[in-house]
Design a protein around this motif. Structure first.
Motif, mmCIF file in Angstrom:
data_model
loop_
_atom_site.group_PDB
_atom_site.id
_atom_site.type_symbol
_atom_site.label_atom_id
_atom_site.label_comp_id
_atom_site.label_asym_id
_atom_site.label_seq_id
_atom_site.Cartn_x
_atom_site.Cartn_y
_atom_site.Cartn_z
ATOM 1 N N UNK A 133 3.477 -2.343 -50.894
ATOM 2 C CA UNK A 133 4.090 -1.165 -51.506
ATOM 3 C C UNK A 133 5.340 -1.537 -52.275
ATOM 4 N N UNK A 134 5.456 -0.975 -53.453
ATOM 5 C CA UNK A 134 6.633 -1.168 -54.296
ATOM 6 C C UNK A 134 7.431 0.132 -54.272
ATOM 7 N N UNK A 135 8.742 0.031 -54.306
ATOM 8 C CA UNK A 135 9.586 1.224 -54.301
ATOM 9 C C UNK A 135 10.769 1.023 -55.236
ATOM 10 N N UNK A 136 11.409 2.125 -55.596
ATOM 11 C CA UNK A 136 12.612 2.032 -56.422
ATOM 12 C C UNK A 136 13.563 3.156 -56.032
ATOM 13 N N UNK A 137 14.825 2.955 -56.387
ATOM 14 C CA UNK A 137 15.825 3.983 -56.116
ATOM 15 C C UNK A 137 16.989 3.822 -57.068
ATOM 16 N N UNK A 138 17.780 4.875 -57.197
ATOM 17 C CA UNK A 138 18.976 4.810 -58.016
ATOM 18 C C UNK A 138 20.089 4.089 -57.266
ATOM 19 N N UNK A 139 21.237 3.984 -57.874
ATOM 20 C CA UNK A 139 22.306 3.174 -57.293
ATOM 21 C C UNK A 139 23.177 3.946 -56.307
ATOM 22 N N UNK A 140 23.102 5.283 -56.331
ATOM 23 C CA UNK A 140 23.928 6.030 -55.386
ATOM 24 C C UNK A 140 23.432 5.805 -53.978
ATOM 25 N N UNK A 141 24.373 5.644 -53.071
ATOM 26 C CA UNK A 141 23.994 5.404 -51.682
ATOM 27 C C UNK A 141 23.264 6.620 -51.133
ATOM 28 N N UNK A 142 22.304 6.363 -50.310
ATOM 29 C CA UNK A 142 21.529 7.403 -49.640
ATOM 30 C C UNK A 142 20.569 8.148 -50.549
ATOM 31 N N UNK A 143 20.233 7.570 -51.677
ATOM 32 C CA UNK A 143 19.141 8.130 -52.464
ATOM 33 C C UNK A 143 17.831 7.664 -51.855
ATOM 34 N N UNK A 144 16.887 8.591 -51.612
ATOM 35 C CA UNK A 144 15.599 8.163 -51.052
ATOM 36 C C UNK A 144 14.869 7.218 -51.998
ATOM 37 N N UNK A 145 14.119 6.321 -51.435
ATOM 38 C CA UNK A 145 13.295 5.442 -52.247
ATOM 39 C C UNK A 145 12.007 6.165 -52.628
ATOM 40 N N UNK A 146 11.566 5.917 -53.849
ATOM 41 C CA UNK A 146 10.296 6.448 -54.337
ATOM 42 C C UNK A 146 9.285 5.311 -54.307
ATOM 43 N N UNK A 147 8.095 5.590 -53.801
ATOM 44 C CA UNK A 147 7.083 4.562 -53.631
ATOM 45 C C UNK A 147 5.933 4.719 -54.601
ATOM 46 N N UNK A 148 5.326 3.562 -54.943
ATOM 47 C CA UNK A 148 4.052 3.576 -55.643
ATOM 48 C C UNK A 148 2.932 3.807 -54.649
ATOM 49 N N UNK A 149 1.694 3.802 -55.135
ATOM 50 C CA UNK A 149 0.547 4.066 -54.273
ATOM 51 C C UNK A 149 -0.022 2.816 -53.604
ATOM 52 N N UNK A 150 0.568 1.675 -53.870
ATOM 53 C CA UNK A 150 0.202 0.482 -53.118
ATOM 54 C C UNK A 150 -0.929 -0.332 -53.706
ATOM 55 N N UNK A 151 -0.975 -1.598 -53.301
ATOM 56 C CA UNK A 151 -2.076 -2.516 -53.628
ATOM 57 C C UNK A 151 -2.583 -3.113 -52.329
ATOM 58 N N UNK A 152 -3.891 -3.010 -52.130
ATOM 59 C CA UNK A 152 -4.472 -3.625 -50.926
ATOM 60 C C UNK A 152 -5.008 -4.993 -51.292
ATOM 61 N N UNK A 153 -4.472 -6.014 -50.677
ATOM 62 C CA UNK A 153 -4.864 -7.401 -50.960
ATOM 63 C C UNK A 153 -5.742 -7.910 -49.821
ATOM 64 N N UNK A 154 -6.873 -8.492 -50.198
ATOM 65 C CA UNK A 154 -7.781 -9.058 -49.195
ATOM 66 C C UNK A 154 -8.141 -10.491 -49.582
ATOM 67 N N UNK A 155 -8.406 -11.295 -48.579
ATOM 68 C CA UNK A 155 -8.765 -12.694 -48.818
ATOM 69 C C UNK A 155 -10.274 -12.865 -48.722
ATOM 70 N N UNK A 156 -10.849 -13.521 -49.738
ATOM 71 C CA UNK A 156 -12.301 -13.753 -49.725
ATOM 72 C C UNK A 156 -12.617 -14.987 -48.883
#
Lengths: 113, 118
Positions: free
Chosen positions: A90-113
């Motif tokens: 999962x990747x996330x981002x947030x602004x610089x102000x303290x205590x801003x919630x992080x916003x997340x992407x929908x994720x990447x599922x990685x599997x090994x063949x």
């Protein structure tokens, strides 16, 4: 509309291969993060970046690498040194102000063949 | 050492009733707490937060209570709806500069899977 885009949604890797997971945000956020989630576990921080051209290791950085050449982009490379790469990333981002919630992407599922 | 503990891996509640999700923490440096909701194959979404200077924060059907002396917080959902079925993560944040976990000191619990039954 603004958000975080992770691609691909599913990724398969062969043993010994490096793979790169994409994360792009158009929220104008300065800070970006990569987390790993394993079944039944909380999120664990891999790497984070608070500003372009700078990034720091999180709690489980071994076997991973990142770059932050642009504010909008924070790609994660899972290297062959990562012995147990199968997980939900999962990747996330947030602004610089303290205590801003992080916003997340929908994720990447990685599997090994 | 788990600093944020969600001791119930799952919780089943009847639709219309109150759902109470609990969270305990051990680190007294935590001063801000968040709850995130996560559906399968999606990223977590922010739900509600509370600062350590407060003991309650309410937003619609969601209320978070904080008991600092007990190092305990809880999320109440009233009334529970089928769309509330998800995994809920309790997250604690430490003061800037503290290296307890992550850039902002974010530490995640393992999550509680809430199941709302019709």
């Amino acid at each position: 509309d603004g958000g975080i885009t992770q691609s691909p949604k599913y990724l398969f890797r062969k043993e010994g291969q490096n793979v790169t997971l994409s994360c792009e945000q158009n929220l104008n956020h300065d800070a970006m993060y990569w987390y790993r989630q394993d079944p039944g576990q909380g999120l664990r921080l891999i790497y984070y970046s608070q500003i372009v051209n700078d990034f720091q290791k999180g709690d489980i950085a071994e076997g991973y690498s990142v770059s932050r050449e642009k504010k909008e982009s924070f790609p994660l490379t899972v290297t062959s040194a990562q012995k147990n790469p199968t997980a939900f990333y999962l990747c996330a981002s947030t602004g610089t102000s303290y205590n801003q919630p992080q916003h997340f992407g929908d994720g990447t599922r990685l599997s090994i063949l | 050492d788990q600093q944020v503990k969600q001791n119930s891996p799952s919780l089943s509640v009847q639709e219309g009733r109150i759902s109470i999700l609990n969270c305990d923490y051990t680190n007294s440096m935590f001063d801000y707490f968040l709850w995130y909701k996560k559906y399968p194959a999606e990223g977590p979404t922010f739900l509600i937060s509370i600062s350590s200077i407060k003991d309650k924060n309410e937003d619609g059907r969601f209320t978070v209570f904080l008991n600092k002396s007990a190092k305990h917080l809880s999320l109440h959902i009233v009334p529970s709806q089928p769309g509330d079925s998800a995994v809920y993560f309790c997250v604690a944040s430490a003061k800037v500069g503290y290296s307890g976990g992550g850039a902002d000191g974010l530490t995640f619990g393992k999550g509680t899977h809430l199941i709302i039954q019709p």
